[in-house]
Scaffold this motif. Structure first.
Motif, PDB file in Angstrom:
ATOM      1  N   LEU A   7       0.855  -1.186   0.000  1.00  0.00           N
ATOM      2  CA  LEU A   7       0.000   0.000   0.000  1.00  0.00           C
ATOM      3  C   LEU A   7       0.891   1.235   0.000  1.00  0.00           C
ATOM      4  O   LEU A   7       1.756   1.374   0.872  1.00  0.00           O
ATOM      5  CB  LEU A   7      -0.899   0.001   1.237  1.00  0.00           C
ATOM      6  CG  LEU A   7      -1.777   1.236   1.453  1.00  0.00           C
ATOM      7  CD1 LEU A   7      -2.764   1.431   0.301  1.00  0.00           C
ATOM      8  CD2 LEU A   7      -2.511   1.125   2.791  1.00  0.00           C
ATOM      9  N   ILE A   8       0.685   2.095  -0.972  1.00  0.00           N
ATOM     10  CA  ILE A   8       1.379   3.381  -1.031  1.00  0.00           C
ATOM     11  C   ILE A   8       0.363   4.450  -0.673  1.00  0.00           C
ATOM     12  O   ILE A   8      -0.670   4.581  -1.336  1.00  0.00           O
ATOM     13  CB  ILE A   8       1.969   3.653  -2.422  1.00  0.00           C
ATOM     14  CG1 ILE A   8       2.964   2.555  -2.835  1.00  0.00           C
ATOM     15  CG2 ILE A   8       2.628   5.039  -2.463  1.00  0.00           C
ATOM     16  CD1 ILE A   8       3.396   2.613  -4.294  1.00  0.00           C
ATOM     17  N   ALA A  24       6.668   6.223  -7.141  1.00  0.00           N
ATOM     18  CA  ALA A  24       6.553   5.163  -6.133  1.00  0.00           C
ATOM     19  C   ALA A  24       5.747   3.994  -6.699  1.00  0.00           C
ATOM     20  O   ALA A  24       6.160   2.828  -6.584  1.00  0.00           O
ATOM     21  CB  ALA A  24       5.896   5.706  -4.868  1.00  0.00           C
ATOM     22  N   TYR A  25       4.639   4.309  -7.327  1.00  0.00           N
ATOM     23  CA  TYR A  25       3.806   3.257  -7.922  1.00  0.00           C
ATOM     24  C   TYR A  25       4.576   2.501  -9.004  1.00  0.00           C
ATOM     25  O   TYR A  25       4.568   1.274  -9.046  1.00  0.00           O
ATOM     26  CB  TYR A  25       2.515   3.860  -8.488  1.00  0.00           C
ATOM     27  CG  TYR A  25       1.591   2.815  -9.045  1.00  0.00           C
ATOM     28  CD1 TYR A  25       0.735   2.118  -8.206  1.00  0.00           C
ATOM     29  CD2 TYR A  25       1.597   2.512 -10.399  1.00  0.00           C
ATOM     30  CE1 TYR A  25      -0.105   1.142  -8.698  1.00  0.00           C
ATOM     31  CE2 TYR A  25       0.767   1.537 -10.907  1.00  0.00           C
ATOM     32  CZ  TYR A  25      -0.084   0.843 -10.064  1.00  0.00           C
ATOM     33  OH  TYR A  25      -0.908  -0.135 -10.568  1.00  0.00           O
ATOM     34  N   ASP A  26       5.255   3.241  -9.868  1.00  0.00           N
ATOM     35  CA  ASP A  26       6.012   2.615 -10.957  1.00  0.00           C
ATOM     36  C   ASP A  26       7.125   1.717 -10.420  1.00  0.00           C
ATOM     37  O   ASP A  26       7.350   0.617 -10.926  1.00  0.00           O
ATOM     38  CB  ASP A  26       6.606   3.673 -11.885  1.00  0.00           C
ATOM     39  CG  ASP A  26       5.540   4.440 -12.665  1.00  0.00           C
ATOM     40  OD1 ASP A  26       4.371   4.000 -12.705  1.00  0.00           O
ATOM     41  OD2 ASP A  26       5.885   5.501 -13.220  1.00  0.00           O
ATOM     42  N   GLY A  27       7.836   2.188  -9.399  1.00  0.00           N
ATOM     43  CA  GLY A  27       8.920   1.395  -8.832  1.00  0.00           C
ATOM     44  C   GLY A  27       8.422   0.109  -8.205  1.00  0.00           C
ATOM     45  O   GLY A  27       8.977  -0.966  -8.418  1.00  0.00           O
ATOM     46  N   ALA A  28       7.353   0.212  -7.430  1.00  0.00           N
ATOM     47  CA  ALA A  28       6.798  -0.974  -6.768  1.00  0.00           C
ATOM     48  C   ALA A  28       6.144  -1.928  -7.764  1.00  0.00           C
ATOM     49  O   ALA A  28       6.080  -3.130  -7.523  1.00  0.00           O
ATOM     50  CB  ALA A  28       5.783  -0.541  -5.717  1.00  0.00           C
ATOM     51  N   ILE A  38      -1.113  -0.846  -4.470  1.00  0.00           N
ATOM     52  CA  ILE A  38      -2.262   0.046  -4.377  1.00  0.00           C
ATOM     53  C   ILE A  38      -1.743   1.428  -3.997  1.00  0.00           C
ATOM     54  O   ILE A  38      -0.982   1.560  -3.038  1.00  0.00           O
ATOM     55  CB  ILE A  38      -3.265  -0.437  -3.315  1.00  0.00           C
ATOM     56  CG1 ILE A  38      -3.792  -1.824  -3.690  1.00  0.00           C
ATOM     57  CG2 ILE A  38      -4.408   0.570  -3.151  1.00  0.00           C
ATOM     58  CD1 ILE A  38      -4.588  -2.491  -2.583  1.00  0.00           C
ATOM     59  N   LEU A  39      -2.146   2.435  -4.761  1.00  0.00           N
ATOM     60  CA  LEU A  39      -1.768   3.820  -4.494  1.00  0.00           C
ATOM     61  C   LEU A  39      -3.016   4.586  -4.077  1.00  0.00           C
ATOM     62  O   LEU A  39      -4.011   4.593  -4.805  1.00  0.00           O
ATOM     63  CB  LEU A  39      -1.154   4.460  -5.744  1.00  0.00           C
ATOM     64  CG  LEU A  39      -0.854   5.955  -5.701  1.00  0.00           C
ATOM     65  CD1 LEU A  39       0.155   6.298  -4.606  1.00  0.00           C
ATOM     66  CD2 LEU A  39      -0.344   6.431  -7.066  1.00  0.00           C
ATOM     67  N   LYS A  40      -2.951   5.208  -2.901  1.00  0.00           N
ATOM     68  CA  LYS A  40      -4.098   5.965  -2.397  1.00  0.00           C
ATOM     69  C   LYS A  40      -3.634   7.285  -1.810  1.00  0.00           C
ATOM     70  O   LYS A  40      -2.516   7.397  -1.318  1.00  0.00           O
ATOM     71  CB  LYS A  40      -4.817   5.176  -1.299  1.00  0.00           C
ATOM     72  CG  LYS A  40      -5.490   3.910  -1.813  1.00  0.00           C
ATOM     73  CD  LYS A  40      -6.442   3.358  -0.791  1.00  0.00           C
ATOM     74  CE  LYS A  40      -7.788   3.340  -1.454  1.00  0.00           C
ATOM     75  NZ  LYS A  40      -8.873   2.912  -0.692  1.00  0.00           N
ATOM     76  N   LEU A  41      -4.535   8.249  -1.822  1.00  0.00           N
ATOM     77  CA  LEU A  41      -4.328   9.493  -1.096  1.00  0.00           C
ATOM     78  C   LEU A  41      -4.596   9.235   0.387  1.00  0.00           C
ATOM     79  O   LEU A  41      -5.420   8.374   0.719  1.00  0.00           O
ATOM     80  CB  LEU A  41      -5.284  10.567  -1.608  1.00  0.00           C
ATOM     81  CG  LEU A  41      -5.114  10.986  -3.072  1.00  0.00           C
ATOM     82  CD1 LEU A  41      -6.282  11.864  -3.515  1.00  0.00           C
ATOM     83  CD2 LEU A  41      -3.794  11.699  -3.255  1.00  0.00           C
ATOM     84  N   GLU A 139      11.332   6.098  -6.730  1.00  0.00           N
ATOM     85  CA  GLU A 139      11.105   4.862  -7.480  1.00  0.00           C
ATOM     86  C   GLU A 139      11.984   3.738  -6.931  1.00  0.00           C
ATOM     87  O   GLU A 139      11.520   2.603  -6.738  1.00  0.00           O
ATOM     88  CB  GLU A 139      11.394   5.098  -8.966  1.00  0.00           C
ATOM     89  CG  GLU A 139      11.031   3.931  -9.843  1.00  0.00           C
ATOM     90  CD  GLU A 139      11.153   4.234 -11.328  1.00  0.00           C
ATOM     91  OE1 GLU A 139      11.019   3.288 -12.106  1.00  0.00           O
ATOM     92  OE2 GLU A 139      11.368   5.408 -11.703  1.00  0.00           O
ATOM     93  N   GLU A 140      13.242   4.046  -6.645  1.00  0.00           N
ATOM     94  CA  GLU A 140      14.162   3.050  -6.098  1.00  0.00           C
ATOM     95  C   GLU A 140      13.715   2.597  -4.699  1.00  0.00           C
ATOM     96  O   GLU A 140      13.764   1.408  -4.384  1.00  0.00           O
ATOM     97  CB  GLU A 140      15.573   3.628  -6.032  1.00  0.00           C
ATOM     98  CG  GLU A 140      16.608   2.635  -5.551  1.00  0.00           C
ATOM     99  CD  GLU A 140      18.005   3.233  -5.534  1.00  0.00           C
ATOM    100  OE1 GLU A 140      18.705   3.009  -4.527  1.00  0.00           O
ATOM    101  OE2 GLU A 140      18.394   3.912  -6.501  1.00  0.00           O
ATOM    102  N   LEU A 141      13.287   3.524  -3.870  1.00  0.00           N
ATOM    103  CA  LEU A 141      12.797   3.181  -2.534  1.00  0.00           C
ATOM    104  C   LEU A 141      11.612   2.229  -2.626  1.00  0.00           C
ATOM    105  O   LEU A 141      11.563   1.202  -1.940  1.00  0.00           O
ATOM    106  CB  LEU A 141      12.409   4.453  -1.771  1.00  0.00           C
ATOM    107  CG  LEU A 141      11.759   4.243  -0.405  1.00  0.00           C
ATOM    108  CD1 LEU A 141      12.706   3.553   0.568  1.00  0.00           C
ATOM    109  CD2 LEU A 141      11.292   5.585   0.156  1.00  0.00           C
ATOM    110  N   ALA A 142      10.651   2.553  -3.481  1.00  0.00           N
ATOM    111  CA  ALA A 142       9.458   1.717  -3.642  1.00  0.00           C
ATOM    112  C   ALA A 142       9.819   0.340  -4.178  1.00  0.00           C
ATOM    113  O   ALA A 142       9.279  -0.679  -3.729  1.00  0.00           O
ATOM    114  CB  ALA A 142       8.455   2.408  -4.564  1.00  0.00           C
ATOM    115  N   MET A 143      10.736   0.290  -5.138  1.00  0.00           N
ATOM    116  CA  MET A 143      11.162  -0.982  -5.706  1.00  0.00           C
ATOM    117  C   MET A 143      11.857  -1.839  -4.648  1.00  0.00           C
ATOM    118  O   MET A 143      11.643  -3.051  -4.569  1.00  0.00           O
ATOM    119  CB  MET A 143      12.095  -0.746  -6.900  1.00  0.00           C
ATOM    120  CG  MET A 143      12.326  -1.984  -7.743  1.00  0.00           C
ATOM    121  SD  MET A 143      13.471  -1.714  -9.128  1.00  0.00           S
ATOM    122  CE  MET A 143      12.801  -0.264  -9.901  1.00  0.00           C
TER     123      MET A 143
END
Length: 154
Positions: A7-8, A24-28, A38-41, A139-143
């Motif tokens: 969950l992001i 973040a979404y792209d990296g994960a 899942i990307l949410k506000l 992106e790297e953090l999320a990945m």
């Protein structure tokens, strides 16, 4: 089908912070990873979303040396419903900070310590004027978080 969920929760009030959330979404969501992302506000994230996640990546702005109000409201809404059920959840944080991000990091560290979430690394603080490299760092953090969760490291 992916067996784990990341969950992001990303506060994205500007075009640049929207770029960070998308990074973040792209990296994960890297094609080599088998993880549901899942990307949410923050204002759209409910305790049930956190309870269904295997890990959480939080993105926030620094506002007046503190986390964004929407981010704080997310914690206010979700803290007690997830407190006993998500201890040990892998967690990462990025902060878009005009200044130094210290107050924001400390406040979130205090809250996540209470939740007993496991930080996979120190907070990524994107400090000062906007730089395009910020998107690569997020992106790297999320990945990294997604790969670790998928592999069972976190």
């Amino acid at each position: 089908m992916a067996t784990k969920t990341l969950l992001i929760v990303a506060h994205a009030p500007s075009p640049n912070t929207e770029k960070l959330a998308q990074a973040a979404y792209d990296g994960a969501s890297h094609p080599d990873l088998d993880i549901h992302v899942i990307l949410k506000l923050p204002q759209d994230t409910q305790p049930e979303d956190v309870l269904a996640a295997d890990a959480l990546l939080l993105g926030t702005t620094e506002n007046l040396a503190y986390m964004a109000g929407m981010t704080k409201e997310f914690f206010d809404r979700c803290y007690y419903p997830v407190l006993e059920k998500k201890q040990g959840m892998p967690f990462a944080l990025y902060i878009r900070a005009g200044h130094d991000g210290t107050g924001t990091k400390l406040a979130i560290k205090t809250i996540t310590t209470g939740l007993r979430w496991e930080w996979i690394q120190e907070a990524l603080i994107l400090q000062g004027d906007w730089q395009e490299v910020f998107t690569e760092q997020v992106e790297e953090l999320a990945m990294t978080l997604a790969a670790g969760v998928e592999a069972g490291i976190y």
